[in-house]
Scaffold this motif. Structure first.
Motif, PDB file in Angstrom:
ATOM      1  N   UNK A 117       0.775  17.590  11.493  1.00  0.00           N
ATOM      2  CA  UNK A 117       0.326  18.236  10.255  1.00  0.00           C
ATOM      3  C   UNK A 117       0.812  17.474   9.029  1.00  0.00           C
ATOM      4  N   UNK A 118       2.033  16.968   9.070  1.00  0.00           N
ATOM      5  CA  UNK A 118       2.553  16.188   7.956  1.00  0.00           C
ATOM      6  C   UNK A 118       1.826  14.877   7.780  1.00  0.00           C
ATOM      7  N   UNK A 119       1.449  14.246   8.899  1.00  0.00           N
ATOM      8  CA  UNK A 119       0.649  13.018   8.823  1.00  0.00           C
ATOM      9  C   UNK A 119      -0.681  13.323   8.141  1.00  0.00           C
ATOM     10  N   UNK A 128       5.552  13.631   5.796  1.00  0.00           N
ATOM     11  CA  UNK A 128       4.523  13.443   4.775  1.00  0.00           C
ATOM     12  C   UNK A 128       4.973  12.411   3.749  1.00  0.00           C
ATOM     13  N   UNK A 129       6.201  12.530   3.281  1.00  0.00           N
ATOM     14  CA  UNK A 129       6.708  11.562   2.294  1.00  0.00           C
ATOM     15  C   UNK A 129       6.716  10.144   2.851  1.00  0.00           C
ATOM     16  N   UNK A 130       7.161   9.977   4.090  1.00  0.00           N
ATOM     17  CA  UNK A 130       7.249   8.645   4.693  1.00  0.00           C
ATOM     18  C   UNK A 130       5.849   8.037   4.866  1.00  0.00           C
ATOM     19  N   UNK A 131       4.911   8.818   5.371  1.00  0.00           N
ATOM     20  CA  UNK A 131       3.561   8.292   5.592  1.00  0.00           C
ATOM     21  C   UNK A 131       2.880   7.984   4.259  1.00  0.00           C
ATOM     22  N   UNK A 132       3.086   8.826   3.250  1.00  0.00           N
ATOM     23  CA  UNK A 132       2.528   8.518   1.932  1.00  0.00           C
ATOM     24  C   UNK A 132       3.056   7.179   1.426  1.00  0.00           C
ATOM     25  N   UNK A 133       4.368   6.962   1.539  1.00  0.00           N
ATOM     26  CA  UNK A 133       4.943   5.693   1.085  1.00  0.00           C
ATOM     27  C   UNK A 133       4.405   4.527   1.902  1.00  0.00           C
TER      28      UNK A 133
END
Length: 285
Positions: free
Chosen positions: A61-63, A37-42
């Motif tokens: 789910x994190x994506x 989630x953090x990586x895709x948000x960035x």
């Protein structure tokens, strides 16, 4: 297939009617669920508009959480996911698509791929019929395949009502897949490169580092530019914000014809990943 300029750090490729895909996206293979989630948000914050995941990565789910957190309009981000080997078959594939949508929190996919031919099961032809159904009803805007070999694409060309929009394959300078890329161009199937940097190994090649010095850019930027100039869709993976920005910044220079040839000459048939002609693990755990 046409390539058109987009935003300063992006170009798009038309892969199907009314379906453009950013040529450079983020792959999230092997990014742990607790980090994705953090990586895709960035990635979305610095300008990525194409995210590639798969059911087998166990991070859909994190994506989806990242997409909701950033809150971009749905039609601004292309989301790709892939079907597990163990969920091939007509009915199973339809159920698996619904499960992926639920994990992503989406009502449609932009691009849905058969992850592997899975020769031991022999179910990919009927799985493709399910994909054609998903495409016809609008559940998947475009459908495609991954790791398919020339014989699989040729069979689809003979039998399918809809050809794959893309075939996502391991492709990097030391594993350039020229014969497969040529066949896909003939059939109108876009090439999408995974492990595009050779999992980092190709970045240390003297020819790559020399060309990077000639342009005052990083070796990764040289290799990604090589993919872009070949007209491939390319999905490098990184968890570093600095590299996210660097990887996306490949429109400020161009490789000469001679430099492209020097990189093309590095092809040694060096596959890093699994062999599509034999890989049949279910991917379900």
């Amino acid at each position: 297939m046409t390539i058109t300029p987009s935003a300063p750090l992006r170009t798009t490729i038309t892969i199907a009617p009314d379906m453009d895909i950013p040529q450079l996206g983020l792959g999230v293979f092997q990014i742990p669920p607790e980090q994705v989630q953090r990586v895709v948000e960035e990635a979305l914050e610095v300008g990525y508009r194409h995210i590639d995941t798969a059911a087998a990565y166990n991070n859909e789910s994190g994506v989806g959480a990242a997409l909701r957190a950033v809150g971009l309009p749905r039609d601004e981000v292309v989301v790709t996911t892939k079907l597990r080997n163990g969920e091939q078959g007509y009915d199973a594939a339809l159920r698996a698509c619904s499960d992926s949508l639920a994990r992503l929190g989406l009502d449609r996919l932009d691009l849905f791929l058969i992850h592997w031919p899975n020769p031991e099961a022999g179910l990919w032809p009927e799985t493709w019929r399910a994909f054609e159904q998903l495409h016809a009803e609008g559940t998947a805007r475009a459908v495609g395949v991954s790791n398919f070999l020339p014989e699989h694409l040729q069979e689809l060309a003979r039998t399918a009502d809809v050809l794959p929009a893309v075939n996502q394959i391991e492709l990097h300078p030391t594993h350039a897949r020229g014969d497969l890329a040529a066949l896909q161009a003939e059939l109108g199937i876009a090439v999408e490169s995974y492990s595009p940097l050779g999992q980092g190994a190709d970045l240390t090649l003297p020819e790559i580092t020399r060309i990077a010095e000639e342009h005052h850019v990083t070796p990764a930027q040289v290799v990604l530019r090589w993919h872009v100039q070949h007209g491939y869709v390319v999905i490098p993976k990184t968890t570093s914000r600095v590299r996210l920005v660097e990887n996306l910044d490949v429109n400020g220079f161009s490789l000469t014809t001679e430099q492209m040839r020097r990189i093309d000459a590095l092809d040694a048939g060096h596959r890093i990943g699994n062999d599509p002609s034999t890989f049949s693990i279910s991917q379900i755990r």
